[in-house]
Design a protein around this motif. Sequence first.
Motif, short mmCIF file in Angstrom:
data_model
loop_
_atom_site.label_atom_id
_atom_site.label_comp_id
_atom_site.label_asym_id
_atom_site.label_seq_id
_atom_site.Cartn_x
_atom_site.Cartn_y
_atom_site.Cartn_z
N TYR A 1 0.71 -1.22 0.10
CA TYR A 1 -0.03 0.20 0.15
C TYR A 1 0.77 1.22 -0.02
O TYR A 1 0.76 2.04 -0.83
N ILE A 2 1.90 1.19 0.78
CA ILE A 2 2.96 2.52 0.98
C ILE A 2 3.38 2.67 -0.29
O ILE A 2 3.39 4.02 -0.67
N LEU A 3 4.16 1.71 -0.93
CA LEU A 3 4.66 1.95 -1.99
C LEU A 3 3.92 2.66 -3.29
O LEU A 3 4.28 3.38 -3.92
N THR A 4 2.75 1.78 -3.28
CA THR A 4 1.74 2.21 -4.34
C THR A 4 1.15 3.62 -4.05
O THR A 4 1.16 4.56 -5.05
N SER A 5 1.00 4.00 -2.83
CA SER A 5 0.27 5.05 -2.36
C SER A 5 1.29 6.25 -2.75
O SER A 5 0.82 7.32 -3.29
N ILE A 6 2.59 6.12 -2.25
CA ILE A 6 3.46 7.22 -2.84
C ILE A 6 3.65 7.21 -3.95
O ILE A 6 3.86 8.52 -4.54
N GLY A 7 3.75 6.29 -4.86
CA GLY A 7 4.16 6.13 -6.16
C GLY A 7 2.96 6.85 -7.00
O GLY A 7 3.31 7.26 -8.03
N SER A 8 1.69 6.74 -6.51
CA SER A 8 0.71 7.40 -7.27
C SER A 8 0.22 8.66 -6.59
O SER A 8 -0.88 9.06 -6.88
N ASN A 9 0.96 8.97 -5.58
CA ASN A 9 0.45 10.23 -5.16
C ASN A 9 0.60 11.66 -5.96
O ASN A 9 1.62 11.90 -6.43
N LEU B 1 11.06 9.17 -9.89
CA LEU B 1 10.96 8.68 -8.26
C LEU B 1 9.68 7.83 -8.18
O LEU B 1 9.61 6.73 -7.83
N CYS B 2 8.70 8.47 -8.86
CA CYS B 2 7.15 7.61 -8.86
C CYS B 2 7.20 6.37 -9.28
O CYS B 2 6.79 5.52 -9.04
N GLY B 3 8.09 6.48 -10.61
CA GLY B 3 8.26 5.19 -11.55
C GLY B 3 8.94 4.22 -10.83
O GLY B 3 8.50 3.01 -10.82
N ILE B 4 9.98 4.62 -10.12
CA ILE B 4 10.58 3.40 -9.38
C ILE B 4 9.97 3.09 -8.20
O ILE B 4 9.89 1.79 -7.93
N LEU B 5 9.11 3.82 -7.62
CA LEU B 5 8.25 3.26 -6.63
C LEU B 5 7.14 2.50 -7.04
O LEU B 5 7.07 1.25 -6.68
N GLN B 6 6.69 2.64 -8.17
CA GLN B 6 5.69 1.94 -8.62
C GLN B 6 6.35 0.38 -9.04
O GLN B 6 5.71 -0.32 -8.99
N SER B 7 7.45 0.55 -9.65
CA SER B 7 8.15 -0.81 -10.04
C SER B 7 8.44 -1.67 -8.75
O SER B 7 8.21 -2.58 -8.59
N GLY B 8 8.80 -0.78 -7.77
CA GLY B 8 9.01 -1.47 -6.57
C GLY B 8 7.60 -2.10 -5.88
O GLY B 8 7.75 -3.37 -5.31
#
Lengths: 255, 662
Positions: free
Chosen positions: B36-44, B63-70
């Motif tokens: 949830y945290i990764l997705t939420s920050i990634g799509s914030n 950054l968001c791209g990296i988080l979303q891949s994460g």
Amino acid sequence: MSILEAINIQKIYKTKMGANQVEALSNINFSVETGEYVAIMGESGSGKTTLLNILAALDTPTSGEIYLDGKSFENIKSKERATFRRNNLGFVFQDFNLLDNFSLEDNILLPLVLAGNHYSQMQEKLLPIASSLGIADLLKKYPYEVSGGQKQRAAVARAIITSPKLLLADEPTGALDSKASAKLLNQFEEINKQGQTILMVTHSVQAAAHASRVLFIKDGMVYHQIYKGNSTKDEMFKKINDALTSLLSGGDDNE
Amino acid sequence: MNKHIYEKMAVTNVKKSGKLYLPYLITIIGSMMFYYILTSIGSNPHIYNVETGKQCFKGASTLCGILQSGSFVAAAFAFIFLLYANSFVFKHQKKQLGLYGVLGMERKHIVRVVSTETLLIFFAGLITSLILGILFDKLMLVFLFKIINQSAYTGFFISIQAVKSTVCLTAAIALFVLLGNLISVFSTKDIDLLKSEKTGEKEPKDRKILALSGILSLAAGYWIALDTQNVASAISNFFPAAILVILATYGLFTAGSIAVLKLLKKNKSYYYTPKHFISVSGMLYRMKQNAAGLATICILSTATIIVISAGASLYANGNYSINQQFPRMVQFASDTKDADDLKEIIDITAKDGNISLQDMVSCSYGTSFYEFDGKELKISETFSFTDFEHTPDTFILTLEEYNRFNHTSETLEKNQILLYTTGSLFEGNTLTYEDVSYQVKAEADKSCLTYITDTSMVLFPKLLIVVPNEEVFNSFVPKKNELAYTNFYLGFNMNLLEEDIEKFGNYISKNLDDASIVYDFALKHVEKGEFFNMYGGLFFVGMILGILFLISTVMIIYYKQISEGYDDRERYLIMQKVGLSKEEIRQSIHSQVMLVFFLPLVTAIIHSCVALPIVSKCLSLALVVNMPTFVLSVVGTCVVFSVVYMVVYKVTSKEYYKIVNE
């Protein structure tokens, strides 16, 4: 000379809250002489197993005293209990209780290893016992590879390898077929003749008929006893059956 | 009234076997929360709004791209792992289900119980993970922004999108788990369900050849890793070495451990002692059942340690790395022929704006693609990027420029040069180029290299040659060669705010464009931001995945211990009857559990230490690797790993002992 003396043994189980009390043993008195072969009979729930656990120092009585070779169980510290059991008692159980990750040899040697014996000494003791029980060829096998009778003989070997003062047997034929039972009972008799004191708890009249004395337990008390004396096995068998019949019918006339 | 009896049974079941379900629940919560945290920050949208393309800061989309891949990786991992872990949990439930069957419950009733249990666990996990996820989201965001050197926006954000995808992911996993359980229920008979926990154990076979090849491949893998001298061979050797070590770990854990134990067992006077008798035979069975699992844990732990510490050291080295790449705050580059124009435009622009430029540095040089065998330098005809050692990054300076830059008054004869090289290739004191032999008069001062190239990039060796005059320079950098070019570097610092620097930079660019000069232009603070976005983001994601992985590892071990506890209980009961004291049992358990628990960890730490040199060389391809920092981060990661391990060990061994002693 009596090797085991049980005096006024009482065992009361309490439920967790202490509200209910169950008296498993109310007042047990008996003694076993050196070299004797004693069978204890009784119905399920009569307190046989509780008694055996107490005699094996696995459990402590609520009151009463037990002397093994003149030494009171009360004086043994809980830390020393394991050593005491190892040095003085041998056990044979209904379900063999062999360790499945040890070969039969290692299972038999276990008590000696725990006692810290040297390997060459162990071998000296192992071979005559194994061959007298007819399992010398099976020593390298694992419990799952041999029959129930063979397992039980290995368990007997394990019990007597320390030359215990007393051999305790809990329904030793309970999980065996009649042929294996007969063989095992003959071996028990043989061991007894060599001077091993045996105390056996059993349901089986056939097993009890091999003993030199049979004690009957009912409602947590020793209710009756029969000496074999000079009678044959068949006569003994009949005596025990008669005693059981009167025990079941609940007749108070024996007292 | 009894309509819900099966559901009630399920609830009671879950409550009663908390010991079994709790770790599974924790894993669900952990993985879903981090997802949830990764997705939420990634799509914030406050960080990067996909629709409007508005970024909170430069590089936010990266950054968001990296988080979303994460989050993708986290989802895949959670999926596989929760299915796998379920097999442990369900194995223990089977007996209970068998009992239901014997008591007369039909399959459809059992299905109801099993479904309720599974859904209950996942529902509880989902709700808790969402609550925790939303609570920790902000905290993690602040942490992330701290890592990437940005100030976080204020305000609380609940990502509907992230909630949706977390719910979907959980539902999908729950569905698959349930499906697996139901298949398992239908494919087994009641009686087998009852007995499913108990099967005969054979003594493990001795596989000496496998053990021996394990030792050999470990030796080979370690040798390759430790013997690697330079970056080029590090890259080509890394995967063979890694594969050898992985194979070796499996070989040694499965066959090697058993071979050693069997050897110990054969030594009668060692084996038949109270201390070793039970431990050796116990370990033999433990290793048989768990070796592959332990090897996997070991490999994954090694990977985690290396990834996290590499990320940490790259990140910790960020400022150093940036300073290496950007020695000045503003940097321009152009062809040497435009050097004067470029300089003039910058000077004029600065004067116009009444801005002072500080620490101005400039340098012009020539370069091409050369081959160098240690004695002879020649312009390369073929592009061969495989032989890094013999294709140095070469920079040619005239003596005049060299003296100007260094404020020296060095002199050179016609056939003399100054030379500096980072590789160990050059030997002797002459260099041949186009059949002319040049005498190396002295070692050149390397300080200009800092500006004209990134000295931290060590893939190619650097070669600096100072030639006596323009004529020699032109022969070294022939105009007709397509790859040869002359270059001019200009860098300076400014005592201004970042926005003003940017404004100034843009202003100059505009003027340069107007003068139709071809140039390159970089602002250090912008590059730094991008850099920290990239590596900070990777570090953050790596850390979250590392934590996720640690939770899972620990849980596998926990389940292994617990299920072994149930198996061992009977064994220890027998031993107690035969005459083993509780103290002896405790000792024997302690040593065995310790071994099983710490074998993977210790091996992983050893692997990581051996991998240190080769990994650092591989990393230096892309970035500056400061060895002390890298070693420190490996040590730090290992310590954190070990501490977590210790805590879990304390808890599990206590649980284990409780089970055995019940």
